[in-house]
Scaffold this motif. Structure first.
Motif, short mmCIF file in Angstrom:
data_model
loop_
_atom_site.label_atom_id
_atom_site.label_comp_id
_atom_site.label_asym_id
_atom_site.label_seq_id
_atom_site.Cartn_x
_atom_site.Cartn_y
_atom_site.Cartn_z
N SER A 76 46.07 27.06 -30.05
CA SER A 76 46.57 26.12 -29.04
C SER A 76 46.90 26.85 -27.75
O SER A 76 46.54 26.41 -26.65
N THR A 77 47.57 27.99 -27.88
CA THR A 77 48.02 28.76 -26.71
C THR A 77 46.86 29.31 -25.90
O THR A 77 46.85 29.19 -24.67
N PHE A 78 45.89 29.91 -26.56
CA PHE A 78 44.85 30.65 -25.85
C PHE A 78 43.47 29.98 -25.83
O PHE A 78 42.57 30.44 -25.12
N LEU A 79 43.27 28.90 -26.60
CA LEU A 79 41.98 28.21 -26.60
C LEU A 79 42.10 26.76 -26.13
O LEU A 79 41.38 26.34 -25.21
N LEU A 80 43.00 26.00 -26.76
CA LEU A 80 43.13 24.58 -26.43
C LEU A 80 43.49 24.37 -24.96
O LEU A 80 42.85 23.57 -24.26
N PHE A 81 44.51 25.07 -24.48
CA PHE A 81 44.94 24.93 -23.08
C PHE A 81 43.79 25.21 -22.10
O PHE A 81 43.47 24.35 -21.27
N PRO A 82 43.16 26.39 -22.17
CA PRO A 82 42.07 26.66 -21.21
C PRO A 82 40.89 25.69 -21.35
O PRO A 82 40.28 25.31 -20.34
N ILE A 83 40.57 25.28 -22.59
CA ILE A 83 39.44 24.36 -22.80
C ILE A 83 39.70 23.02 -22.12
O ILE A 83 38.76 22.36 -21.64
N LEU A 84 40.96 22.61 -22.06
CA LEU A 84 41.29 21.35 -21.38
C LEU A 84 41.15 21.46 -19.86
O LEU A 84 40.94 20.46 -19.17
N ILE A 85 41.26 22.68 -19.33
CA ILE A 85 41.17 22.90 -17.88
C ILE A 85 39.74 23.17 -17.42
O ILE A 85 39.32 22.74 -16.35
N LEU A 86 38.96 23.86 -18.24
CA LEU A 86 37.61 24.31 -17.85
C LEU A 86 36.67 23.20 -17.37
O LEU A 86 35.94 23.42 -16.39
N PRO A 87 36.63 22.02 -18.01
CA PRO A 87 35.65 21.00 -17.58
C PRO A 87 35.79 20.56 -16.13
O PRO A 87 34.84 20.00 -15.57
N PHE A 88 36.93 20.80 -15.51
CA PHE A 88 37.16 20.35 -14.14
C PHE A 88 36.65 21.35 -13.10
O PHE A 88 36.67 21.05 -11.90
N PHE A 89 36.20 22.53 -13.55
CA PHE A 89 35.76 23.55 -12.60
C PHE A 89 34.59 23.10 -11.72
O PHE A 89 34.62 23.31 -10.50
N PRO A 90 33.54 22.47 -12.30
CA PRO A 90 32.42 22.03 -11.45
C PRO A 90 32.84 21.05 -10.35
O PRO A 90 32.20 20.98 -9.29
N LEU A 91 33.92 20.31 -10.59
CA LEU A 91 34.38 19.33 -9.61
C LEU A 91 35.06 19.98 -8.40
O LEU A 91 35.08 19.40 -7.31
N VAL A 92 35.63 21.19 -8.60
CA VAL A 92 36.39 21.85 -7.53
C VAL A 92 35.68 23.08 -6.97
O VAL A 92 36.12 23.63 -5.95
N LYS A 93 34.60 23.49 -7.60
CA LYS A 93 33.92 24.71 -7.16
C LYS A 93 33.48 24.60 -5.71
O LYS A 93 32.92 23.59 -5.29
N ASN A 94 33.77 25.66 -4.95
CA ASN A 94 33.44 25.74 -3.52
C ASN A 94 34.14 24.69 -2.67
O ASN A 94 33.64 24.31 -1.60
N THR A 95 35.29 24.20 -3.16
CA THR A 95 36.11 23.27 -2.37
C THR A 95 37.48 23.90 -2.13
O THR A 95 37.80 24.95 -2.68
N SER A 96 38.29 23.22 -1.33
CA SER A 96 39.64 23.72 -1.05
C SER A 96 40.56 23.65 -2.26
O SER A 96 41.63 24.25 -2.27
N TYR A 97 40.13 22.91 -3.29
CA TYR A 97 40.96 22.76 -4.50
C TYR A 97 40.68 23.84 -5.55
O TYR A 97 41.32 23.86 -6.59
N GLU A 98 39.76 24.74 -5.27
CA GLU A 98 39.39 25.75 -6.27
C GLU A 98 40.56 26.68 -6.61
O GLU A 98 40.76 27.05 -7.77
N ILE A 99 41.35 27.05 -5.59
CA ILE A 99 42.50 27.92 -5.83
C ILE A 99 43.55 27.21 -6.69
O ILE A 99 44.15 27.82 -7.59
N LEU A 100 43.75 25.90 -6.45
CA LEU A 100 44.70 25.13 -7.26
C LEU A 100 44.22 25.04 -8.71
O LEU A 100 45.01 25.14 -9.65
#
Length: 330
Positions: A76-100
């Motif tokens: 949960s700590t090291f796999l579940l959390f990051p897996i929930l965040i990863l799918p949103f990367f293509p939506l923010v890549k090369n935008t001002s929201y990438e740092i957030l």
């Protein structure tokens, strides 16, 4: 009777540190005569040295027996959390929201807390030895896994990073002091146990200094001009949603694995926590050479406050249910 919800004093101290950084930046500024970089560097080394002194090899050895619980918490700590965040990367890549987004991934990749996890599990009458084991081992696993999650995405940002310096800092400030603490535990372990409360205050003081220094740097470079109040509110909402999703999923996983009531509490409480101590320290190693540290820490600080508030309420309720079930007067 319902107990009054108290705001954690450390959360208040963090807010005060940020306010001081805004109005009195001179002590943490780049031209300050106060060697804040050296102080924070030494402070981080001592935090992990004392962490090594406090780790009990016997407790870690005994804890291995309940392997299903430990795998669930660490997954949960090291796999579940990051897996929930990863799918949103293509939506923010090369935008001002990438740092957030990077700030959210950083929070998601961090180890669980130590002290608050153990305290909350104890309050809720959960599996305390299991909590101690998972909280302790999480910090060690995070030294390896947190940078591994972050470095591939750091390389894709427009911010310049010196990766040899990052690895050197991780080894000298974290790995070596931790190993030294473990080696000297037989000589200084009892001293560390005796002064546990003092060492805990030392940890928090160093964290507050690093937060102060990080926000001074971000304010100096006007990095927060790119983050609106609406985005701050959205960040808080997303942090809350992330917590509730992980808390629900860890509860479902615990039921599927047929955990006992005590193990279920430990699984949910330890599996949903994120460590501000490790987060602040790792942010120094990974982002300390840049001006984005303040933004990187924002979701983590929101999450830290929310996890303490929500879990403390749940822990009190569950603890009272156990007491009432045993027929014990509070």
């Amino acid at each position: 009777m319902l107990k009054k919800i108290r705001i954690d004093s450390f959360v208040i101290a963090i807010i005060i540190s940020i306010i001081i950084a805004y109005f009195f930046p001179q002590f943490g500024a780049s031209d300050s005569p106060v060697p804040m970089d050296l102080i924070s560097s030494l402070g981080i080394s001592f935090i992990f040295f004392f962490y090594g002194l406090s780790l009990s090899p016997q407790a870690l050895k005994d804890g291995l027996k309940n392997w299903k619980l430990h795998i669930s918490v660490q997954a949960s700590t090291f796999l579940l959390f990051p897996i929930l965040i990863l799918p949103f990367f293509p939506l923010v890549k090369n935008t001002s929201y990438e740092i957030l987004w990077l700030a959210f991934l950083f929070m998601a990749a961090l180890p669980s807390t130590v002290s608050s996890s153990v305290v909350m599990v104890s309050m809720a009458k959960g599996n305390l030895p299991g909590a101690i084991f998972n909280a302790s081992i999480s910090g060690i696993i995070g030294i390896v896994l947190t940078p591994l999650w972050m470095l591939p995405f750091i390389k894709q940002t427009d911010v310049a990073f010196n990766f040899s310096a990052i690895y050197f800092q991780l080894i000298t400030e974290i790995v070596i002091p931790l190993a030294l603490g473990l080696l000297l535990r037989r000589f200084l372990g009892n001293w560390a146990l005796k002064h546990k409360r003092t060492l805990n205050k030392f940890d928090k003081t160093i964290i507050l200094l690093i937060i102060y220094k990080s926000f001074v740097q971000s304010f100096e470079d006007d990095i927060f001009s790119s983050v609106s109040l609406l985005e701050m509110l959205a960040m808080t909402g997303l942090v809350l949603i992330l917590f509730l999703v992980v808390y629900s999923l860890t509860g479902w996983i615990g039921k599927r694995l047929k955990f006992s009531h005590a193990d279920q509490i430990t699984n949910q409480f330890c599996g949903t926590k994120k460590s501000l101590v490790h987060g602040t320290v790792f942010s120094e190693a990974l982002f300390g050479q840049t001006s984005i540290v303040g933004i990187i820490l924002l979701p983590l600080m929101f999450y830290h406050a929310l996890q303490i508030l929500i879990i403390s309420v749940i822990a009190t309720k569950k603890g009272n249910e156990v007491v009432q079930g045993l027929g014990i007067r509070d």
